[in-house]
Design an enzyme around this catalytic site. Structure first.
Site, PDB file in Angstrom:
ATOM      1  N   CYS A 163      -8.417   5.204   1.357  1.00 30.56           N
ATOM      2  CA  CYS A 163      -6.842   5.380   1.131  1.00 30.56           C
ATOM      3  C   CYS A 163      -5.517   4.060   1.613  1.00 30.56           C
ATOM      4  CB  CYS A 163      -6.617   6.452   0.698  1.00 30.56           C
ATOM      5  SG  CYS A 163      -6.526   7.064   2.400  1.00 30.56           S
ATOM      6  N   HIS A 173      -4.359  11.839   2.668  1.00 33.39           N
ATOM      7  CA  HIS A 173      -3.870  11.248   1.651  1.00 33.39           C
ATOM      8  C   HIS A 173      -3.190  10.119   1.391  1.00 33.39           C
ATOM      9  CE1 HIS A 173      -6.201   9.236  -1.247  1.00 33.39           C
ATOM     10  NE2 HIS A 173      -5.095   9.644  -2.834  1.00 33.39           N
ATOM     11  N   ASP A 217      -2.329   6.741  -7.886  1.00 35.03           N
ATOM     12  CA  ASP A 217      -3.220   6.588  -7.386  1.00 35.03           C
ATOM     13  C   ASP A 217      -4.031   5.325  -7.377  1.00 35.03           C
ATOM     14  OD1 ASP A 217      -5.295   6.713  -5.349  1.00 35.03           O
ATOM     15  OD2 ASP A 217      -4.831   8.950  -5.546  1.00 35.03           O
TER      16      ASP A 217
END
Length: 650
Positions: free
Chosen positions: A305, A332, A349
């Site tokens: 990520c 995250h 995202d």
């Protein structure tokens, strides 16, 4: 009925959402429960109507009155609603009986509260964890647990210096890192990898298709669709996820096996951590440097990520999108992109190829959030509350640093750059700070001001020079440089397109009637598809409403000389609409006859507020009997509000 009450207690015993909702103060519970019952009743009364099965997350009623309230969103999920990209949706496969059970439980609690307090002899309800069920007896040999207590507040004692310094270094590192995205040469390198022309073409084609299918209510612009195309391309064609590398010698699977020292070349590309992906077949050590430089990521095109959000944010900036990097302390990261058509930041995202799904992490993944910070070239902002519907729980976990220290640190990091930006484009940045961060769900009007929210209020108060009305932040029209030079402000509103056009500022458009409003109370925009009409009226069930628009030329050193104004309103039965111009020292009544009226030689003032009161009407449809800007949807080019302000030196 004892059986009914017992059934309701059983539901509440198994319903965390209803239990949490009942813990809110009485006035908050009554307000939110009314909304929840409305959502449920709309489905139960109209089971075949799709429009009642969808709740837009960005809707102001949802984001300010329901989303911040403890237990409210959980109740919707327990009813059967599911989270989609931009809406909560009650699917056709969901259980209507489950919806009805939760609805009846909330209704029963609401009825009880409306009837008044319980008799003195009646036992008070227990805490949420035991509401409607007996307390469990301690096991043999155990000491009975003390009574449940409220969630503890964040620690008030001074945070250790090392914890503050660790947090500060994280903020400082992220703040410095996002400035890499503004490097023009780096953006050009990113554009060399992006099929920009193909993405723009696809976005324009989809926009045309959407506008053709829904010409009246479609509000998104080509940049919104470009963002969706960019997300899709990035995940499906450009970047790849890495859990473990395939062996570079035999191609077999590898296993993560500790860390390796970074090489000089690794450090050059900001890879201070190198993973050892060891091949158990051929015994080869495969190095996986965790690069933090987005230029290198354009070459490697892989990672987790951190690498995904890092490279995607650069691609957004290269494509001309206003983007910022979002850091979540629970390990995250992702991106936010500003939508000009919706006047708000959109959660993006790239790892999931999702857009505008802010509850994904807390509700979908079950993450225990605490700190979520946005970093961009213009600002550092704590956006934690936008990603949570469990604010009290989140606040209880924010113990790494003191809230005052966090507020002051963020202020210090972003103050200098904000001041320099405010000087050149005050209306734009203050618009983002006040309308998007506060009014856009960051600071719910029905909840107390959180310590973090007060940070943003302090920033706005300082940067706004005391000219912001902080208790009810709304939109204020401030002259641009061009309008200041020409000393004229010209605005029109088109009800059919639901769009403002700022003619005096290069025909700038603002989509959505609410996005140009200073204040409103019990007002909404009604579209009658059967009659092909649109208008602004009181919210259904309200006996009166109020709406206003504000103009202020004081910040640019001018004052108002004269005003020309055209507004339209229509009444039925005993409905009433009163229009007026509010100046600093006088009030001027205005006719709503859709005729341009002139008001020369105004008193010495820099501010003007155009206001309308709606009232009267008869029967259950009285809310429809006083209307603003009534217009046929077929008259797509007509405007029903026009204001022309001539200015002069103060």
């Amino acid at each position: 009925n004892p059986k009914v009450e017992l059934g309701q207690q059983e539901i509440m015993a198994g319903s965390q959402g209803v239990n949490a909702l009942c813990e809110n103060p009485n006035d908050v519970f009554l307000d939110v429960s009314k909304l929840l019952l409305t959502y449920a009743d709309n489905i139960l009364r109209n089971p075949s109507e799709d429009k009642y099965r969808s709740i837009r997350i960005g809707n102001p009623t949802f984001s300010t009155r329901l989303l911040p309230i403890k237990g409210a969103v959980e109740c919707l999920f327990e009813m059967g609603f599911q989270e989609a990209e931009t809406h909560l949706v009650f699917p056709k496969s969901a259980s209507v009986e489950q919806l009805r059970r939760i609805r009846e439980t909330i209704a029963a609690e609401r009825d009880m509260r409306l009837r008044g307090p319980l008799p003195v002899s009646a036992p008070a309800p227990g805490p949420s964890s035991t509401r409607g069920q007996p307390a469990a007896a301690p096991a043999s040999g155990e000491t009975p647990a003390p009574p449940s207590a409220p969630l503890p507040a964040p620690a008030s004692q001074p945070t250790p210096t090392d914890s503050r310094m660790t947090f500060f270094r994280t903020l400082q590192s992220n703040f410095q890192h996002v400035m890499l995205y503004e490097d023009v040469a780096l953006q050009e390198k990113a554009l060399a990898h992006i099929p920009a022309e193909r993405l723009w073409t696809a976005a324009k084609e989809k926009l045309q298709e959407a506008q053709k299918a829904d010409p009246v209510t479609w509000k998104l612009n080509v940049e919104d669709l470009l963002l969706l195309e960019l997300l899709r391309w990035f995940k499906s064609e450009f970047f790849s996820w890495v859990n473990s590398l395939p062996c570079s010698r035999c191609g077999g699977p590898t296993q993560a096996s500790g860390q390796l020292p970074p090489s000089t070349d690794d450090l050059r590309w900001d890879a201070h951590r190198v993973e050892n992906h060891f091949c158990t077949e051929c015994q080869l050590v495969n190095r996986f440097p965790r690069y933090n430089n987005p230029e290198k990521l354009l070459e490697t095109r892989r990672g987790r990520c951190g690498e995904w959000a890092n490279c995607f944010t650069l691609c957004c900036r290269a494509m001309g999108l206003e983007a910022r990097y979002i850091w979540d302390s629970t390990d995250h990261v992702w991106t936010e992109v500003y939508s000009t058509s919706q006047s708000r930041w959109l959660h993006c995202d790239p790892c999931e190829n999702v857009c505008d799904k802010p509850l994904l992490y807390e509700i979908g993944w079950g993450k225990k959030l605490s700190y979520i910070i946005a970093f961009s070239k213009d600002e550092v902002v704590d956006v934690t509350w936008r990603y949570s519907c469990k604010h009290e729980e989140v606040l209880s976990r924010r113990t790494k640093v003191q809230e005052d220290w966090l507020r002051q640190t963020i202020n210090g990091q972003s103050a200098a750059i904000q001041v320099s930006v405010i000087t050149t484009r005050a209306s734009g940045v203050l618009l983002l700070l006040v309308r998007v961060e506060l009014a856009g769900g960051f600071l719910p009007s029905c909840a107390p001001v959180s310590p973090v929210a007060s940070h943003l209020l302090a920033v706005c108060a300082r940067l706004g020079g005391g000219k912001l009305y902080l208790q009810n932040p709304g939109f204020v029209f401030i002259p641009s440089e061009g309008e200041k030079k020409e000393k004229i402000f010209h605005l029109q509103y088109n009800p059919a397109k639901d769009q403002y056009c700022r003619i005096s500022n290069k025909s700038e458009t603002i989509q959505g009637w609410e996005n140009g409003v200073w204040k409103k109370e019990s007002i909404f925009r009604k579209v009658e598809n059967d009659w092909q009409m649109v208008y602004i009226a009181c919210t259904e069930g309200s006996s009166s409403g109020n709406i206003s628009w504000k103009f202020d030329c004081g910040p640019v050193g001018l004052k108002i000389r004269s005003v020309s104004l055209r507004v339209s309103s229509k009444t039925f039965h005993s409905g009433k609409v009163s229009w007026r111009i509010n100046l600093k020292q006088e009030t001027i009544d205005v006719l709503g006859d859709n005729t341009l009226h002139s008001f020369p030689n105004l008193s010495d003032t820099t501010e003007l507020v155009l206001e309308a009161d709606l009232s009267g009407g008869e029967s259950e449809t009285s809310w429809q009997h006083a209307q603003l800007f009534r217009q046929s949807l077929k008259e797509a080019e007509e405007t029903s509000l026009e204001i022309i302000i001539h200015m002069e030196d103060a």
